[in-house]
Write a protein that holds these residues in place. Structure first.
Motif, mmCIF file in Angstrom:
data_model
loop_
_atom_site.group_PDB
_atom_site.id
_atom_site.type_symbol
_atom_site.label_atom_id
_atom_site.label_comp_id
_atom_site.label_asym_id
_atom_site.label_seq_id
_atom_site.Cartn_x
_atom_site.Cartn_y
_atom_site.Cartn_z
ATOM 1 N N LEU A 1 58.992 28.044 59.724
ATOM 2 C CA LEU A 1 60.079 28.277 60.672
ATOM 3 C C LEU A 1 60.192 29.776 60.907
ATOM 4 C CD1 LEU A 1 62.459 26.976 62.278
ATOM 5 C CD2 LEU A 1 63.892 27.515 60.321
ATOM 6 N N ILE A 2 60.120 30.181 62.174
ATOM 7 C CA ILE A 2 60.171 31.595 62.528
ATOM 8 C C ILE A 2 61.441 31.861 63.324
ATOM 9 C CG2 ILE A 2 59.017 33.476 63.750
ATOM 10 C CD1 ILE A 2 56.376 31.964 63.387
ATOM 11 N N LEU A 3 62.276 32.744 62.784
ATOM 12 C CA LEU A 3 63.481 33.184 63.486
ATOM 13 C C LEU A 3 63.150 34.471 64.234
ATOM 14 C CD1 LEU A 3 66.254 32.601 60.798
ATOM 15 C CD2 LEU A 3 66.144 31.513 63.024
ATOM 16 N N ASP A 4 62.953 34.367 65.544
ATOM 17 C CA ASP A 4 62.560 35.524 66.339
ATOM 18 C C ASP A 4 63.797 36.251 66.870
ATOM 19 O OD1 ASP A 4 60.895 37.324 67.547
ATOM 20 O OD2 ASP A 4 60.381 36.041 69.253
ATOM 21 N N GLU A 5 63.650 37.542 67.098
ATOM 22 C CA GLU A 5 64.717 38.391 67.648
ATOM 23 C C GLU A 5 66.021 38.237 66.841
ATOM 24 O OE1 GLU A 5 63.622 40.451 69.471
ATOM 25 O OE2 GLU A 5 61.893 39.572 70.456
ATOM 26 N N PHE A 6 65.895 38.287 65.537
ATOM 27 C CA PHE A 6 67.056 38.044 64.685
ATOM 28 C C PHE A 6 68.107 39.139 64.818
ATOM 29 C CE2 PHE A 6 69.450 37.736 60.705
ATOM 30 C CZ PHE A 6 69.744 36.379 60.701
ATOM 31 N N HIS A 7 67.719 40.292 65.339
ATOM 32 C CA HIS A 7 68.691 41.381 65.494
ATOM 33 C C HIS A 7 69.852 40.996 66.410
ATOM 34 C CE1 HIS A 7 66.442 41.783 69.233
ATOM 35 N NE2 HIS A 7 67.485 42.423 69.712
ATOM 36 N N GLU A 8 69.674 39.987 67.253
ATOM 37 C CA GLU A 8 70.751 39.569 68.151
ATOM 38 C C GLU A 8 71.891 38.890 67.397
ATOM 39 O OE1 GLU A 8 69.836 37.674 71.782
ATOM 40 O OE2 GLU A 8 68.034 38.859 72.151
ATOM 41 N N ARG A 9 71.603 38.418 66.199
ATOM 42 C CA ARG A 9 72.624 37.864 65.297
ATOM 43 C C ARG A 9 73.497 36.807 65.981
ATOM 44 N NH1 ARG A 9 73.923 40.403 60.770
ATOM 45 N NH2 ARG A 9 74.868 38.352 60.379
ATOM 46 N N SER A 10 72.835 35.847 66.608
ATOM 47 C CA SER A 10 73.569 34.736 67.199
ATOM 48 C C SER A 10 74.184 33.878 66.097
ATOM 49 C CB SER A 10 72.650 33.880 68.073
ATOM 50 O OG SER A 10 71.817 33.063 67.275
ATOM 51 N N LEU A 11 75.223 33.158 66.433
ATOM 52 C CA LEU A 11 75.893 32.275 65.483
ATOM 53 C C LEU A 11 74.922 31.238 64.943
ATOM 54 C CD1 LEU A 11 78.427 31.187 64.097
ATOM 55 C CD2 LEU A 11 79.024 30.021 66.226
ATOM 56 N N TYR A 12 74.131 30.666 65.836
ATOM 57 C CA TYR A 12 73.163 29.643 65.422
ATOM 58 C C TYR A 12 72.129 30.210 64.445
ATOM 59 C CZ TYR A 12 74.768 26.502 69.173
ATOM 60 O OH TYR A 12 75.504 25.683 69.989
ATOM 61 N N SER A 13 71.607 31.398 64.740
ATOM 62 C CA SER A 13 70.561 31.945 63.864
ATOM 63 C C SER A 13 71.111 32.262 62.477
ATOM 64 C CB SER A 13 69.935 33.189 64.491
ATOM 65 O OG SER A 13 70.869 34.248 64.592
ATOM 66 N N ASP A 14 72.346 32.740 62.400
ATOM 67 C CA ASP A 14 72.949 33.003 61.089
ATOM 68 C C ASP A 14 73.095 31.722 60.274
ATOM 69 O OD1 ASP A 14 73.131 35.662 61.734
ATOM 70 O OD2 ASP A 14 75.257 35.846 61.254
ATOM 71 N N VAL A 15 73.540 30.655 60.939
ATOM 72 C CA VAL A 15 73.715 29.369 60.242
ATOM 73 C C VAL A 15 72.366 28.812 59.802
ATOM 74 C CG1 VAL A 15 74.411 26.966 60.546
ATOM 75 C CG2 VAL A 15 75.905 28.801 61.332
ATOM 76 N N ILE A 16 71.375 28.892 60.686
ATOM 77 C CA ILE A 16 70.048 28.381 60.341
ATOM 78 C C ILE A 16 69.464 29.151 59.165
ATOM 79 C CG2 ILE A 16 67.663 28.213 61.169
ATOM 80 C CD1 ILE A 16 68.886 27.528 63.938
ATOM 81 N N LEU A 17 69.670 30.451 59.121
ATOM 82 C CA LEU A 17 69.179 31.251 57.996
ATOM 83 C C LEU A 17 69.761 30.741 56.678
ATOM 84 C CD1 LEU A 17 67.497 33.855 57.276
ATOM 85 C CD2 LEU A 17 69.701 35.046 57.241
ATOM 86 N N GLY A 18 71.077 30.487 56.663
ATOM 87 C CA GLY A 18 71.711 29.981 55.453
ATOM 88 C C GLY A 18 71.243 28.584 55.088
ATOM 89 N N LEU A 19 71.063 27.722 56.088
ATOM 90 C CA LEU A 19 70.615 26.353 55.825
ATOM 91 C C LEU A 19 69.191 26.320 55.290
ATOM 92 C CD1 LEU A 19 72.069 24.526 58.967
ATOM 93 C CD2 LEU A 19 72.855 24.289 56.607
ATOM 94 N N VAL A 20 68.312 27.136 55.879
ATOM 95 C CA VAL A 20 66.920 27.157 55.423
ATOM 96 C C VAL A 20 66.824 27.745 54.015
ATOM 97 C CG1 VAL A 20 64.636 28.153 55.848
ATOM 98 C CG2 VAL A 20 65.969 27.215 57.745
ATOM 99 N N LYS A 21 67.602 28.753 53.746
ATOM 100 C CA LYS A 21 67.632 29.312 52.386
ATOM 101 C C LYS A 21 68.026 28.224 51.387
ATOM 102 C CE LYS A 21 70.137 32.633 49.506
ATOM 103 N NZ LYS A 21 71.265 33.590 49.449
ATOM 104 N N ARG A 22 69.034 27.428 51.735
ATOM 105 C CA ARG A 22 69.470 26.347 50.847
ATOM 106 C C ARG A 22 68.372 25.297 50.679
ATOM 107 N NH1 ARG A 22 74.454 22.179 51.938
ATOM 108 N NH2 ARG A 22 73.080 21.616 53.652
#
Length: 545
Positions: free
Chosen positions: A124-145
């Motif tokens: 899973l690749i999170l591209d352009e993460f610097h934009e810090r969208s709500l969805y990308s932040d949540v996905i980061l936490g879910l994938v970490k879990r």
């Protein structure tokens, strides 16, 4: 087309593949135009180590997901939807053989409801993460879990051109001091970009200042396309009118680019033309997508930003100054094929006063949609979720109160809240909880068509042109829409129906002060929502026709 072997991202290809063999988390920092979005996923695909699993590349915008998927297909000389495809809201161009998918973040969150462990995804690749969208932040936490529980084999790559690496690396490492995350950097932009600032503050409208700069570039140079960043569709149209008034040379072709345009018009900006292009875009062109031939960027320094409005309980779009990181992203668009120039329509001292990074969306927007989705994934208290940057506790509680009011939750005999039948239906509708609930109730009451149209009317930009209110002729033409004072919806529905019956002709839309592009977008969303009617048992949605 530029050779992929000449792109800076090639320098970390071997190290990236080696890292994925050894650990499951990698952060990539690579400049704009380095090829990370198009090439890096292909490196992973061609390594052949994933067997039957997919590579999913998340993009913050539909325009980028579609454009990048098409570009990769061109490079691989394959048809879209075969080995490589995309999935965005209401548009799925994948098949059983698709191995590399460019996808918007919201689509992946909805897939997590059906497949919580993402068993079909290998990387899973999170591209352009610097934009810090709500969805990308949540996905980061879910994938970490997931990685720490059921999917230690799931590989995560976080990448951006302008990323503050330290907080993300620390978050992924965890509070327990787990394994450090590998950070890889690709050095150097393809070509240098000269930054030029305004000499002084200018009180004129940004569209007027931008048009003046565009005309000056046209007079002083004989080659190279121009990419212009504007905060919204209204400013794009205003800039186009200014260019028309100033008689920009015939050697230029002026093109808009924003998310409300039909797909075929969005695709035009990526195709070669006989004339020089002036692409006037919102921040959809800020990241991921590359427009070949751009040597000049004219940056308004503004963007429309979603912020929670406590009075209405909804997000509202406000025009704000972009961060220094976003400004760097935009300027990088001028250095793809040759040395370029970025003209910033603000002063150099004004640049120093801007925020270094974009404020995370989780700290400025309404949270009911994400709270509902977290609840569906078994996280009943959003405050307890493992956030990279925690949201405001009050905002979370307001979201929970709203969902309770909408009937999304029900309590068991122990007083514990669970998703109700209504909540589960709301999750199946790709829209904000308020509007999803409206459709559900519309289906129950036998007026799904009207509810779907209302949802379509408020899901995008304003139907009525703001500046048209001061035009007496337009006001007289609009009087027929305003016979019912019970709700603004009646006015909007009548205006929409009038121009729809007329085939959305430009002259008629102008006569009534209706945005033709918005009206056509409403029609598209309405038809898409109508297709969801069967899920709710609403089979009479066509009766408006």
């Amino acid at each position: 087309m530029e050779s992929s072997s000449d792109l800076p991202i090639v320098s970390i290809q071997a190290e990236l593949l080696d890292s994925l063999d050894r650990e499951n988390r990698v952060i990539i920092v690579a400049p704009t135009g380095s090829g990370k979005t198009t090439q890096l996923p292909q490196y992973v695909l061609d390594a052949g180590t994933l067997e039957n699993q997919k590579i999913v590349v998340l993009q913050p915008r539909r325009v980028a997901a579609r454009a990048v998927a098409r570009r990769v297909c061109e490079e691989r000389n394959i048809s879209l939807g075969t080995e490589v495809g995309y999935q965005v809201r209401f548009d799925d161009r994948t098949s059983r053989e698709t191995r590399l998918v460019f996808m918007t973040e919201g689509v992946l969150l909805r897939q997590l409801q059906d497949q919580a462990n993402l068993k079909d995804v290998g990387v899973l690749i999170l591209d352009e993460f610097h934009e810090r969208s709500l969805y990308s932040d949540v996905i980061l936490g879910l994938v970490k879990r997931l990685q720490e529980t059921t999917r230690p084999d799931l590989n995560l790559i976080v990448m951006s051109a302008t990323l503050d690496v330290a907080p993300i690396a620390a978050f992924l490492k965890g509070r327990d001091g787990g394994k450090a995350t590998r950070v890889l950097e690709a050095d150097g932009r393809t070509f240098p970009v000269e930054i030029r600032y305004a000499a002084r503050q200018d009180p004129r409208r940004v569209s007027e200042r931008a048009a003046e700069q565009i005309v000056e570039i046209g007079r002083s140079t004989s080659e190279g396309d121009i990419l212009v960043f504007m905060p919204g569709m209204g400013d794009i149209n205003a800039t186009m009118r200014q260019l028309s008034d100033r008689r920009l040379g015939q050697e230029f072709e002026v093109m808009p680019l924003h998310g409300e345009l039909p797909v075929e018009q969005q695709d035009r900006v990526f195709k070669a033309t006989q004339r020089r292009k002036v692409i006037i875009a919102t921040n959809v062109a800020e990241s991921s997508i590359t427009i070949q031939g751009v040597l000049f960027v004219v940056d308004s320094g503004l963007a429309r930003v979603a912020r929670f409005n406590a009075e209405t309980g909804l997000n509202s779009l406000e025009i704000e100054e972009i961060s220094q990181a976003s400004a760097d992203q935009r300027s990088g668009r001028a250095g793809r094929t040759a040395p370029g120039i970025c003209y910033r329509l603000w002063t150099e001292s004004g640049q120093l006063n801007r925020l270094p990074q974009t404020t995370p969306e989780v700290q400025r927007t309404e949270l009911s949609e994400i709270v509902l989705q977290l609840h569906a994934l078994g996280i009943r208290r959003a405050e307890s979720f493992d956030w990279l940057d925690a949201p405001n506790v009050l905002a979370v509680r307001q979201a929970e109160d709203l969902l309770s009011l909408l009937g999304a939750f029900s309590k068991d005999t122990n007083g514990e809240e669970h998703l109700s039948d209504i909540g589960r239906k709301m999750l199946r509708l790709p829209m904000l909880p308020r509007y999803a609930r409206m459709l559900i109730e519309g289906a129950r009451r036998g007026c799904f068509a009207e509810a779907a149209l209302c949802a379509a009317l408020v899901s995008g930009r304003g139907l009525m042109i703001r500046g048209a209110r001061g035009d007496q002729q337009i006001q007289q033409a609009q009087e027929t829409f305003q016979e019912d004072e019970r709700s603004d919806f009646f006015t909007l529905m009548r205006a929409y129906e009038t121009v729809r019956v007329g085939g959305f002709r430009l002259a008629e839309c102008r006569h009534f002060g209706v945005s033709r592009q918005v009206a056509m977008g409403v029609e598209q969303v309405y038809q898409q929502l109508a297709g969801l009617g069967e899920r709710l048992g609403a089979v009479s949605y066509t009766h408006l026709r």
